[in-house]
Design a protein around this motif. Structure first.
Motif, PDB file in Angstrom:
ATOM      1  N   ILE A  17      -2.898  17.080  46.530  1.00  0.00           N
ATOM      2  CA  ILE A  17      -3.760  15.963  46.152  1.00  0.00           C
ATOM      3  C   ILE A  17      -3.398  15.615  44.717  1.00  0.00           C
ATOM      4  N   VAL A  18      -2.861  14.412  44.522  1.00  0.00           N
ATOM      5  CA  VAL A  18      -2.322  14.016  43.224  1.00  0.00           C
ATOM      6  C   VAL A  18      -3.019  12.757  42.722  1.00  0.00           C
ATOM      7  N   ASP A  19      -2.831  12.473  41.457  1.00  0.00           N
ATOM      8  CA  ASP A  19      -3.337  11.228  40.870  1.00  0.00           C
ATOM      9  C   ASP A  19      -2.259  10.152  40.932  1.00  0.00           C
ATOM     10  N   LEU A  20      -2.598   9.006  41.519  1.00  0.00           N
ATOM     11  CA  LEU A  20      -1.677   7.882  41.628  1.00  0.00           C
ATOM     12  C   LEU A  20      -2.340   6.628  41.048  1.00  0.00           C
ATOM     13  N   PRO A  21      -1.560   5.639  40.651  1.00  0.00           N
ATOM     14  CA  PRO A  21      -2.156   4.387  40.161  1.00  0.00           C
ATOM     15  C   PRO A  21      -3.011   3.717  41.244  1.00  0.00           C
ATOM     16  N   ASP A  22      -4.088   3.090  40.820  1.00  0.00           N
ATOM     17  CA  ASP A  22      -4.932   2.363  41.772  1.00  0.00           C
ATOM     18  C   ASP A  22      -4.141   1.214  42.393  1.00  0.00           C
ATOM     19  N   PRO A  23      -4.197   1.047  43.712  1.00  0.00           N
ATOM     20  CA  PRO A  23      -3.507  -0.074  44.363  1.00  0.00           C
ATOM     21  C   PRO A  23      -4.348  -1.342  44.292  1.00  0.00           C
ATOM     22  N   HIS A  24      -3.685  -2.482  44.487  1.00  0.00           N
ATOM     23  CA  HIS A  24      -4.388  -3.763  44.530  1.00  0.00           C
ATOM     24  C   HIS A  24      -3.864  -4.568  45.709  1.00  0.00           C
ATOM     25  N   PRO A  25      -4.734  -5.315  46.370  1.00  0.00           N
ATOM     26  CA  PRO A  25      -4.321  -6.016  47.593  1.00  0.00           C
ATOM     27  C   PRO A  25      -3.514  -7.269  47.308  1.00  0.00           C
ATOM     28  N   GLY A  26      -2.501  -7.498  48.139  1.00  0.00           N
ATOM     29  CA  GLY A  26      -1.751  -8.731  48.094  1.00  0.00           C
ATOM     30  C   GLY A  26      -2.428  -9.795  48.943  1.00  0.00           C
ATOM     31  N   PRO A  27      -1.817 -10.955  49.097  1.00  0.00           N
ATOM     32  CA  PRO A  27      -2.398 -12.033  49.896  1.00  0.00           C
ATOM     33  C   PRO A  27      -2.722 -11.586  51.321  1.00  0.00           C
ATOM     34  N   GLY A  28      -3.917 -11.883  51.771  1.00  0.00           N
ATOM     35  CA  GLY A  28      -4.335 -11.556  53.124  1.00  0.00           C
ATOM     36  C   GLY A  28      -4.778 -10.124  53.328  1.00  0.00           C
ATOM     37  N   PHE A  84     -13.101  -1.031  58.837  1.00  0.00           N
ATOM     38  CA  PHE A  84     -12.111  -0.014  59.188  1.00  0.00           C
ATOM     39  C   PHE A  84     -10.814  -0.727  59.510  1.00  0.00           C
ATOM     40  N   GLY A  85      -9.693  -0.014  59.405  1.00  0.00           N
ATOM     41  CA  GLY A  85      -8.441  -0.669  59.735  1.00  0.00           C
ATOM     42  C   GLY A  85      -7.231   0.137  59.333  1.00  0.00           C
ATOM     43  N   PHE A  86      -6.076  -0.570  59.254  1.00  0.00           N
ATOM     44  CA  PHE A  86      -4.789   0.062  59.004  1.00  0.00           C
ATOM     45  C   PHE A  86      -4.363  -0.097  57.550  1.00  0.00           C
ATOM     46  N   SER A  87      -3.865   0.995  56.992  1.00  0.00           N
ATOM     47  CA  SER A  87      -3.315   0.964  55.642  1.00  0.00           C
ATOM     48  C   SER A  87      -2.059   0.116  55.604  1.00  0.00           C
ATOM     49  N   ALA A  88      -1.905  -0.655  54.528  1.00  0.00           N
ATOM     50  CA  ALA A  88      -0.722  -1.505  54.383  1.00  0.00           C
ATOM     51  C   ALA A  88       0.510  -0.710  53.979  1.00  0.00           C
ATOM     52  N   ASP A  89       0.307   0.489  53.402  1.00  0.00           N
ATOM     53  CA  ASP A  89       1.440   1.235  52.855  1.00  0.00           C
ATOM     54  C   ASP A  89       1.378   2.732  53.157  1.00  0.00           C
ATOM     55  N   ALA A  90       0.680   3.114  54.237  1.00  0.00           N
ATOM     56  CA  ALA A  90       0.570   4.528  54.629  1.00  0.00           C
ATOM     57  C   ALA A  90       0.002   5.378  53.496  1.00  0.00           C
ATOM     58  N   THR A  91      -1.051   4.871  52.873  1.00  0.00           N
ATOM     59  CA  THR A  91      -1.733   5.618  51.820  1.00  0.00           C
ATOM     60  C   THR A  91      -3.236   5.561  52.061  1.00  0.00           C
ATOM     61  N   ALA A  92      -3.644   5.845  53.292  1.00  0.00           N
ATOM     62  CA  ALA A  92      -5.056   5.779  53.638  1.00  0.00           C
ATOM     63  C   ALA A  92      -5.812   7.035  53.230  1.00  0.00           C
ATOM     64  N   GLN A  93      -5.105   8.160  53.106  1.00  0.00           N
ATOM     65  CA  GLN A  93      -5.759   9.414  52.744  1.00  0.00           C
ATOM     66  C   GLN A  93      -5.829   9.499  51.227  1.00  0.00           C
ATOM     67  N   ALA A  94      -6.754   8.715  50.687  1.00  0.00           N
ATOM     68  CA  ALA A  94      -6.871   8.534  49.241  1.00  0.00           C
ATOM     69  C   ALA A  94      -8.246   7.963  48.937  1.00  0.00           C
ATOM     70  N   GLU A  95      -8.562   7.882  47.647  1.00  0.00           N
ATOM     71  CA  GLU A  95      -9.859   7.345  47.259  1.00  0.00           C
ATOM     72  C   GLU A  95      -9.924   5.837  47.431  1.00  0.00           C
ATOM     73  N   LEU A  96      -8.784   5.163  47.304  1.00  0.00           N
ATOM     74  CA  LEU A  96      -8.696   3.721  47.502  1.00  0.00           C
ATOM     75  C   LEU A  96      -7.554   3.431  48.458  1.00  0.00           C
ATOM     76  N   ALA A  97      -7.708   2.415  49.305  1.00  0.00           N
ATOM     77  CA  ALA A  97      -6.639   2.060  50.242  1.00  0.00           C
ATOM     78  C   ALA A  97      -6.619   0.556  50.436  1.00  0.00           C
ATOM     79  N   VAL A  98      -5.409   0.008  50.497  1.00  0.00           N
ATOM     80  CA  VAL A  98      -5.225  -1.400  50.836  1.00  0.00           C
ATOM     81  C   VAL A  98      -5.027  -1.502  52.339  1.00  0.00           C
ATOM     82  N   LEU A  99      -5.826  -2.346  52.980  1.00  0.00           N
ATOM     83  CA  LEU A  99      -5.746  -2.531  54.422  1.00  0.00           C
ATOM     84  C   LEU A  99      -5.081  -3.870  54.743  1.00  0.00           C
ATOM     85  N   SER A 100      -4.147  -3.827  55.697  1.00  0.00           N
ATOM     86  CA  SER A 100      -3.468  -5.045  56.132  1.00  0.00           C
ATOM     87  C   SER A 100      -4.153  -5.684  57.331  1.00  0.00           C
ATOM     88  N   HIS A 101      -4.775  -4.875  58.166  1.00  0.00           N
ATOM     89  CA  HIS A 101      -5.517  -5.356  59.334  1.00  0.00           C
ATOM     90  C   HIS A 101      -6.820  -4.579  59.404  1.00  0.00           C
TER      91      HIS A 101
END
Length: 314
Positions: A17-28, A84-101
């Motif tokens: 379990i590591v610290d990574l930069p917070d992600p931000h969502p792209g268009p859609g 609920f939905g799918f991670s855009a970048d296979a990083t769902a097991q985290a405190e924040l996640a960007v969802l594409s669908h």
């Protein structure tokens, strides 16, 4: 943010379990504060180096949580919504996640129950679509008591199909509650399925001959090396789909269903109504805090889990 990752291939001990930069969502896309994330067999296959070669890798394809940031053009959800939905970048097991669908969480579900849904219902729906399962079909599901198998059983029943499902005897009563007719796997499977198919309801009652093997279609979820038997039972490789046996599919000419050739994303939108009507449920077998990801992998690889494993994120 805290996130699951591994930097070398190996056993569960390589997970961190590591610290990574917070992600931000792209268009859609949208970002959620993750409350729960699903665990799948693909997670430990990737960790072992059986799927992707790149390192390091983050983990997780499905999550549920609360919307906290919207990408450009998003108008169908608002900050604060439960989705609920799918991670855009296979990083769902985290405190924040960007969802594409994504889709709204059905009112009757908690976050763990919602996080268990995406992969199972999409995989099952995609395979049923490819097989053409509909009212009047007799479908054999090999490996019917797991998360994808139990989803396939219920969704096929909703379509009006007759479903026969393989499982260990300990899981037969469970399959009956889902609407399937259970049969034990192992030696003698072909004969047991033929006996059950010919003696039950469905095509035989309608005056229409059963398929040569006793079923019309077969779905392999378990990858247990039974494709030749499924082909025999369904009357040809063209009537069989596997989501678990890539090598066998190549050897026997069976369709291997994979998400990168087109996902059945309509499953996310459709499932809520079925859940609220009491026509679909997916069992959460166990939950683990994010910090116990390695233990979750050990439980999943043990192979005796009935239902879905889910990580809970504080």
């Amino acid at each position: 943010m805290r996130a699951a990752r591994f930097s070398r291939f190996g056993g569960p001990e390589v997970l961190q379990i590591v610290d990574l930069p917070d992600p931000h969502p792209g268009p859609g896309h949208i970002r959620i504060a993750v409350r729960a994330a699903g665990i799948n067999p693909s997670d430990w296959k990737k960790r072992r180096g059986l799927m992707d070669e790149e390192l390091p890798q983050t983990m997780g394809h499905e999550a549920a949580g609360i919307v906290d940031e919207l990408g450009e053009g998003v108008a169908d959800v608002a900050v604060g919504d439960r989705v609920f939905g799918f991670s855009a970048d296979a990083t769902a097991q985290a405190e924040l996640a960007v969802l594409s669908h994504y889709a709204p969480i059905p009112p009757s579900l908690d976050f763990a129950g919602a996080a268990a849904l995406p992969a199972a219902i999409e995989t099952a729906t995609r395979a049923l679509d490819q097989l053409g399962v509909d009212s009047g079909s007799t479908l054999l599901v090999n490996g019917a008591s797991g998360s994808v198998g139990s989803a396939a059983v219920q969704l096929a029943v909703v379509r009006g199909a007759r479903v026969i499902g393989t499982a260990s005897p300990a899981n037969h009563d469970y399959l009956r509650t889902l609407g399937a007719e259970p049969v034990a796997y192992g030696a003698g499977l072909v004969e047991r399925v033929r006996t059950l198919a010919s003696g039950g309801v469905g095509s035989a009652q309608s005056g229409v001959d059963l398929a040569p093997g006793g079923v019309d279609l077969a779905l392999d979820v378990a990858g247990s090396g039974v494709l030749p038997e499924l082909i025999e039972l369904a009357g040809g490789a063209e009537h069989v789909v596997t989501v678990a046996d890539f090598a066998g599919a190549q050897e026997y000419g069976v369709t291997f269903s994979r998400g990168d050739t087109g996902r059945a994303l309509h499953a996310l939108d459709d499932i809520g109504e079925l859940i609220e009507a009491g026509r679909f449920s997916l069992r959460v077998a166990r939950t683990f805090p994010l910090a116990e990801l390695a233990e979750a992998h050990r439980a999943g690889e043990d192979g005796h889990v009935r239902g879905k494993l889910v990580l809970l994120v504080d």
